[in-house]
Scaffold this active site. Structure first.
Site, PDB file in Angstrom:
ATOM      1  N   ALA A 130      83.479  47.495  64.230  1.00  0.00           N
ATOM      2  CA  ALA A 130      84.550  46.911  63.413  1.00  0.00           C
ATOM      3  C   ALA A 130      85.157  47.973  62.503  1.00  0.00           C
ATOM      4  CB  ALA A 130      84.018  45.721  62.625  1.00  0.00           C
ATOM      5  N   ARG A 131      84.538  48.211  61.348  1.00  0.00           N
ATOM      6  CA  ARG A 131      84.977  49.250  60.414  1.00  0.00           C
ATOM      7  C   ARG A 131      83.748  49.832  59.720  1.00  0.00           C
ATOM      8  NH1 ARG A 131      88.978  49.113  62.886  1.00  0.00           N
ATOM      9  NH2 ARG A 131      91.152  48.982  62.185  1.00  0.00           N
ATOM     10  N   ASP A 151      80.442  52.886  66.389  1.00  0.00           N
ATOM     11  CA  ASP A 151      81.715  53.419  66.875  1.00  0.00           C
ATOM     12  C   ASP A 151      82.667  53.732  65.724  1.00  0.00           C
ATOM     13  OD1 ASP A 151      83.579  54.010  69.080  1.00  0.00           O
ATOM     14  OD2 ASP A 151      84.700  52.263  68.350  1.00  0.00           O
ATOM     15  N   GLU A 193      86.390  59.252  59.011  1.00  0.00           N
ATOM     16  CA  GLU A 193      86.626  59.611  60.409  1.00  0.00           C
ATOM     17  C   GLU A 193      87.658  60.724  60.486  1.00  0.00           C
ATOM     18  OE1 GLU A 193      87.703  56.052  62.537  1.00  0.00           O
ATOM     19  OE2 GLU A 193      85.750  55.121  62.220  1.00  0.00           O
ATOM     20  N   HIS A 236      85.138  56.067  67.636  1.00  0.00           N
ATOM     21  CA  HIS A 236      86.129  55.006  67.383  1.00  0.00           C
ATOM     22  C   HIS A 236      86.962  54.787  68.650  1.00  0.00           C
ATOM     23  CE1 HIS A 236      88.529  52.893  63.998  1.00  0.00           C
ATOM     24  NE2 HIS A 236      88.608  52.207  65.131  1.00  0.00           N
TER      25      HIS A 236
END
Length: 307
Positions: free
Chosen positions: A228-229, A253, A258, A277
């Site tokens: 998700a985040r 992920d 990032e 991601h």
């Protein structure tokens, strides 16, 4: 005619645009990632901008006096665009949701399977000449806890149930009784799930949602998956939970920063599977994303007076 500029087109998007020649002919496309000067020049007279992943701050928006609409290629424009500045400048920001629900859920479940069987660790070992068969766990009959039941969370429930897992779920909006899962309280989900998969939107209220306290309440030896985040999780507390063995594994992920910085503590842990991601990134999802974006652009051109 309304000036439409696609400011950061990827090679895949350029390829897929070729299948929409009429729409593509009405868009000025910049392939690659523009530097700030290039970006400012593109936005100087643009009325509609298509933005895939480019930061647009207040200064940049102030230098785009004709800009009236941004079509953001994703569900989280606030991570890239100064939304308050856009509003001050009379710029409508459009986001696109649900195009990648299945792709993201499949990636999340791939991380579940990789964690259960230590796939990434064994891959690294075999490449290094080490032949060591890791002991995994079977997922059939294990409990998967899904936090958040938007489009991705709902797909995750269906995939896991079809795989033979016992699925429980918690959502602030309630749990649809038609889904193949049981509704439980958040504390019960954390305490009883062998795998917890996060599918919440990142908002001021959900930042740090999986705090040190909630990580402690997770079942010992369980797995956390987050597609998700990154900001939903207290990363320092997660690192500690993985180091101590309280959590067996994490499949991640997304990250608070990032790209993930070199030397980040997560990169040194053997019981973590990391991806860049990429959960949303399939050709099928990108085709749906492009079709939705072009529909918005067509509506905006009509709204802004293009013939």
């Amino acid at each position: 005619m309304t000036t439409v500029r696609y400011i950061d087109c990827t090679a895949l998007m350029q390829e897929l645009l070729a299948a929409h020649p009429e729409a593509a002919a009405q868009i000025d496309v910049f392939v690659g990632d523009p530097d700030r000067a290039q970006l400012a020049a593109m936005l100087a007279d643009a009325e509609v901008a298509i933005n895939g992943h480019t930061t647009m701050d207040a200064e940049l928006l102030a230098g785009a006096p004709r800009l009236r609409s941004i079509v953001f290629l994703g569900s989280g424009p606030s991570s890239y665009i100064d939304m308050a500045a856009a509003e001050r400048n009379g710029v409508a920001v459009h986001r696109i949701v649900n195009y990648g629900d299945r792709a993201i859920a499949e990636h999340a479940f791939a991380l579940v399977m990789a964690a259960a069987r230590d796939v990434a660790a064994m891959d690294r070992q075999v490449r290094a000449g080490v032949w060591s068969a890791a002991e995994g766990v079977e997922l059939g009959g294990k409990t998967l806890g899904v936090i958040g039941l938007g489009g991705v969370g709902r797909e995750m429930v269906r995939i896991a149930a079809g795989f033979g897992m016992n699925v429980v779920a918690w959502s602030r909006g309630g749990v649809d009784p038609a889904l193949p899962c049981a509704a439980v309280g958040l504390d019960e989900l954390l305490a009883t799930s062998d795998v917890v998969s996060l599918h919440l939107a990142l908002t001021p209220e959900t930042r740090g949602f999986l705090s040190a306290g909630r990580l402690t309440r997770m079942k010992p030896g369980s797995v956390l998956v987050n597609t998700a985040r990154g900001g939903l999780v207290d990363e320092a507390a997660l690192v500690e939970a993985l180091r101590s063995g309280h959590l067996r594994h994490a499949g991640l992920d997304v990250f608070d920063t990032e790209p993930l910085p070199n030397g980040h503590p997560l990169t040194a842990l053997p019981n973590v599977t990391l991806t860049s991601h990429a959960a949303y990134k399939t050709r099928e999802a990108t085709q749906r994303l492009l079709a939705a974006a072009l529909a918005i652009v067509a509506a905006e051109r009509l709204r802004l007076g293009s013939v």
